[in-house]
Design a protein around this motif. Structure first.
Motif, PDB file in Angstrom:
ATOM      1  N   UNK A  43     -22.283  17.322 -24.056  1.00  0.00           N
ATOM      2  CA  UNK A  43     -22.445  18.455 -24.968  1.00  0.00           C
ATOM      3  C   UNK A  43     -23.145  18.038 -26.260  1.00  0.00           C
ATOM      4  N   UNK A  44     -23.025  16.751 -26.628  1.00  0.00           N
ATOM      5  CA  UNK A  44     -23.649  16.273 -27.859  1.00  0.00           C
ATOM      6  C   UNK A  44     -25.032  15.674 -27.620  1.00  0.00           C
ATOM      7  N   UNK A  45     -25.191  14.936 -26.534  1.00  0.00           N
ATOM      8  CA  UNK A  45     -26.476  14.267 -26.264  1.00  0.00           C
ATOM      9  C   UNK A  45     -26.654  14.126 -24.758  1.00  0.00           C
ATOM     10  N   UNK A  46     -27.064  15.209 -24.071  1.00  0.00           N
ATOM     11  CA  UNK A  46     -27.115  15.181 -22.605  1.00  0.00           C
ATOM     12  C   UNK A  46     -28.051  14.121 -22.042  1.00  0.00           C
ATOM     13  N   UNK A  47     -29.266  14.040 -22.580  1.00  0.00           N
ATOM     14  CA  UNK A  47     -30.233  13.101 -22.007  1.00  0.00           C
ATOM     15  C   UNK A  47     -29.918  11.664 -22.394  1.00  0.00           C
ATOM     16  N   UNK A  48     -29.375  11.455 -23.573  1.00  0.00           N
ATOM     17  CA  UNK A  48     -28.980  10.106 -23.982  1.00  0.00           C
ATOM     18  C   UNK A  48     -27.806   9.620 -23.130  1.00  0.00           C
ATOM     19  N   UNK A  49     -26.880  10.514 -22.814  1.00  0.00           N
ATOM     20  CA  UNK A  49     -25.749  10.146 -21.961  1.00  0.00           C
ATOM     21  C   UNK A  49     -26.227   9.746 -20.570  1.00  0.00           C
ATOM     22  N   UNK A  50     -27.130  10.541 -20.000  1.00  0.00           N
ATOM     23  CA  UNK A  50     -27.674  10.216 -18.677  1.00  0.00           C
ATOM     24  C   UNK A  50     -28.440   8.898 -18.729  1.00  0.00           C
ATOM     25  N   UNK A  51     -29.236   8.694 -19.782  1.00  0.00           N
ATOM     26  CA  UNK A  51     -30.007   7.455 -19.911  1.00  0.00           C
ATOM     27  C   UNK A  51     -29.083   6.245 -20.022  1.00  0.00           C
ATOM     28  N   UNK A  52     -27.975   6.402 -20.748  1.00  0.00           N
ATOM     29  CA  UNK A  52     -27.030   5.298 -20.868  1.00  0.00           C
ATOM     30  C   UNK A  52     -26.411   4.919 -19.538  1.00  0.00           C
ATOM     31  N   UNK A  53     -26.051   5.918 -18.735  1.00  0.00           N
ATOM     32  CA  UNK A  53     -25.487   5.645 -17.412  1.00  0.00           C
ATOM     33  C   UNK A  53     -26.522   4.994 -16.503  1.00  0.00           C
ATOM     34  N   UNK A  54     -27.763   5.470 -16.554  1.00  0.00           N
ATOM     35  CA  UNK A  54     -28.822   4.872 -15.733  1.00  0.00           C
ATOM     36  C   UNK A  54     -29.055   3.423 -16.143  1.00  0.00           C
ATOM     37  N   UNK A  55     -29.007   3.140 -17.445  1.00  0.00           N
ATOM     38  CA  UNK A  55     -29.174   1.768 -17.918  1.00  0.00           C
ATOM     39  C   UNK A  55     -28.077   0.865 -17.367  1.00  0.00           C
ATOM     40  N   UNK A  56     -26.847   1.372 -17.298  1.00  0.00           N
ATOM     41  CA  UNK A  56     -25.747   0.599 -16.728  1.00  0.00           C
ATOM     42  C   UNK A  56     -25.966   0.344 -15.237  1.00  0.00           C
ATOM     43  N   UNK A  57     -26.471   1.357 -14.532  1.00  0.00           N
ATOM     44  CA  UNK A  57     -26.759   1.198 -13.098  1.00  0.00           C
ATOM     45  C   UNK A  57     -27.801   0.108 -12.879  1.00  0.00           C
ATOM     46  N   UNK A  58     -28.881   0.160 -13.653  1.00  0.00           N
ATOM     47  CA  UNK A  58     -29.955  -0.832 -13.512  1.00  0.00           C
ATOM     48  C   UNK A  58     -29.450  -2.231 -13.858  1.00  0.00           C
ATOM     49  N   UNK A  59     -28.624  -2.332 -14.900  1.00  0.00           N
ATOM     50  CA  UNK A  59     -28.076  -3.636 -15.293  1.00  0.00           C
ATOM     51  C   UNK A  59     -27.235  -4.232 -14.167  1.00  0.00           C
ATOM     52  N   UNK A  60     -26.385  -3.423 -13.565  1.00  0.00           N
ATOM     53  CA  UNK A  60     -25.557  -3.899 -12.460  1.00  0.00           C
ATOM     54  C   UNK A  60     -26.430  -4.320 -11.273  1.00  0.00           C
ATOM     55  N   UNK A  61     -27.464  -3.530 -10.963  1.00  0.00           N
ATOM     56  CA  UNK A  61     -28.358  -3.884  -9.854  1.00  0.00           C
ATOM     57  C   UNK A  61     -29.064  -5.212 -10.118  1.00  0.00           C
ATOM     58  N   UNK A  62     -29.431  -5.461 -11.362  1.00  0.00           N
ATOM     59  CA  UNK A  62     -30.126  -6.703 -11.690  1.00  0.00           C
ATOM     60  C   UNK A  62     -29.210  -7.922 -11.577  1.00  0.00           C
ATOM     61  N   UNK A  63     -27.909  -7.721 -11.788  1.00  0.00           N
ATOM     62  CA  UNK A  63     -26.973  -8.842 -11.788  1.00  0.00           C
ATOM     63  C   UNK A  63     -26.239  -9.013 -10.466  1.00  0.00           C
ATOM     64  N   UNK A  64     -26.431  -8.079  -9.535  1.00  0.00           N
ATOM     65  CA  UNK A  64     -25.640  -8.126  -8.312  1.00  0.00           C
ATOM     66  C   UNK A  64     -25.978  -9.338  -7.450  1.00  0.00           C
TER      67      UNK A  64
END
Length: 446
Positions: free
Chosen positions: A169-190
């Motif tokens: 409700x406060x920052x929809x696209x920033x929230x989605x971008x933050x989650x995507x960044x976490x996904x990419x980080x996990x994929x890089x370290x897996x």
């Protein structure tokens, strides 16, 4: 148009209208999963008495491009984001909080699962006492428990929904971008930390759930059809590029558990497709008999999902003990037998739905009952996720099946029943739409 109702202050309130397209999308996803599993499970009895299982459909090379279309798990979570956000907004309007939401969500999901785990443990333990080979028991346990990963991932996404909805409700696209960044980080370290890959069961599916939030905000509805088609093409092109570069496998079944970034691009494509074809789907969903079938299936969707694979595994295992013809997986005879297998699973599901289907309904107590303490709700969540996490990391065993059943029953007792809010509990002036009366629709959840 909503159905006029009387609000708390005596004025008119509007009951939220059921989104028939979401009902239909969920029904389609459930059907694809059930049909797909009947073409995957293929136990084989070898000459030395050992039993193995083959994923016949998954082993077909031609199936890899097809599964890009038929991998519907992202669409499940997109739909869950749409309905979950609307349910959370209604609950907040009536004075509810995050713990009320989590209590209701957990009860709706874990009560059917608790019964399944208890029945599976009892049946498989009885089979072991009867002398069935432990290898066969373990094979049936692992195969029948496969749907539980979805329950774990869906629970994780839904229990985080109040927090993510606030951020959205406060920052929809920033929230989605933050989650995507976490996904990419996990994929890089897996590669160096394999166990870390399972963190994407939370980050990835929460990111896909956020796509449902975006649809719920009507953002995609404002796009032209050409723009929606462009999103579908672009997301699949990026997905294809990731596969061509060798960063991810092209098999979306392999990418499913633990999940990775490829499923987010599938989710984007499916979310856009849902909106692109919404007019056609809406006309189909309004057909009388379609609406009745979809609504009936939707009210028992979790029971169907949880039970269809255990029933399929049990049936396949029992057939191995008979002289019933067992065509080799992938042969013409095996393919011709699939409709019969699907029909048999549906027939076996009917008594299960009659016995246990009502466990999906909202367990509501008196309107004067008090909500459960926050500590009880948090404890129940921990109790549920301990066996689920163990199963995800180490595989499901007969002992873990029994422990999981006990944990799920304990969590159900901790959660109790959901207090039904009376009209007097609503905010002054009747603000906020009333909760729908049972039977609940597939997509209007408490």
């Amino acid at each position: 148009m909503g159905v006029p109702q009387l609000g708390a202050g005596g004025g008119p309130a509007t009951r939220p209208e059921r989104d028939l397209v979401i009902d239909l999308a969920r029904f389609f996803c459930l059907g694809i999963v059930v049909v797909g599993h009947t073409m995957m499970v293929s136990p084989v009895l070898h000459a030395d008495g050992t039993v193995t299982t083959e994923n016949t459909l998954g082993n077909q090379r031609w199936f890899e491009p097809v599964v890009w279309v038929l991998q519907v798990m992202p669409l499940f979570f997109v739909a869950g984001g749409i309905t979950g956000l609307r349910s959370w907004q209604r609950l907040r309007a009536r004075g509810g909080n995050a713990f009320d939401f989590i209590q209701a969500r957990m009860l709706r999901l874990i009560r059917p699962a608790a019964v399944l785990l208890a029945v599976m443990f009892t049946g498989l333990w009885a089979a072991r006492l009867a002398g069935v080979d432990p290898e066969v028991i373990q094979l049936l346990t692992a195969g029948a428990g496969m749907p539980l990963w979805f329950l774990a991932a869906y629970l994780a996404a839904q229990l985080n929904l109040p927090l993510l909805a606030g951020l959205h409700s406060r920052a929809p696209w920033l929230t989605l971008a933050g989650l995507v960044a976490l996904v990419v980080t996990v994929d890089c370290l897996r590669g160096t930390l394999p166990l870390l890959a399972y963190a994407n069961m939370i980050f990835l599916w929460c990111a896909v759930q956020q796509l449902g939030f975006i649809i719920s905000d009507s953002w995609l509805l404002n796009l032209r059809r050409s723009a929606l088609a462009g999103i579908i093409v672009a997301s699949n092109l990026v997905l294809g590029l990731l596969v061509l570069l060798g960063l991810y496998p092209g098999n979306m079944l392999v990418n499913l558990n633990p999940p990775n970034l490829t499923l987010l691009f599938l989710g984007i494509s499916q979310a856009a497709a849902l909106q692109l074809f919404r007019p056609v789907l809406a006309r189909l969903a309004r057909v009388g008999w379609v609406q009745k079938v979809v609504a009936l299936a939707g009210r028992r969707a979790m029971t169907v999902y949880l039970w269809h694979l255990p029933l399929l595994a049990a049936m396949s295992g029992l057939l191995l003990l008979t002289r019933f013809p067992q065509p080799a997986g992938g042969t013409a005879a095996w393919w011709w037998a699939r409709p019969l297998v699907l029909l048999a699973v549906i027939v076996l599901l009917l008594p299960v739905l009659a016995l246990f289907g009502r466990l999906e309904e909202r367990p509501t107590s008196s309107g004067h009952a008090r909500p459960r303490p926050a500590a009880a709700v948090v404890t129940a969540a921990v109790v549920v996720f301990v066996p689920v996490s163990d199963a995800a990391l180490n595989g499901l065993t007969l002992g873990l099946l029994g422990g999981g059943a006990a944990c799920f029953v304990l969590a159900t007792l901790l959660l109790g029943r959901v207090p039904a809010r009376s009209p007097a509990d609503a905010p002054p002036g009747g603000s906020g739409p009333p909760l729908p009366h049972p039977p609940l629709s597939a997509n209007v959840e408490p």
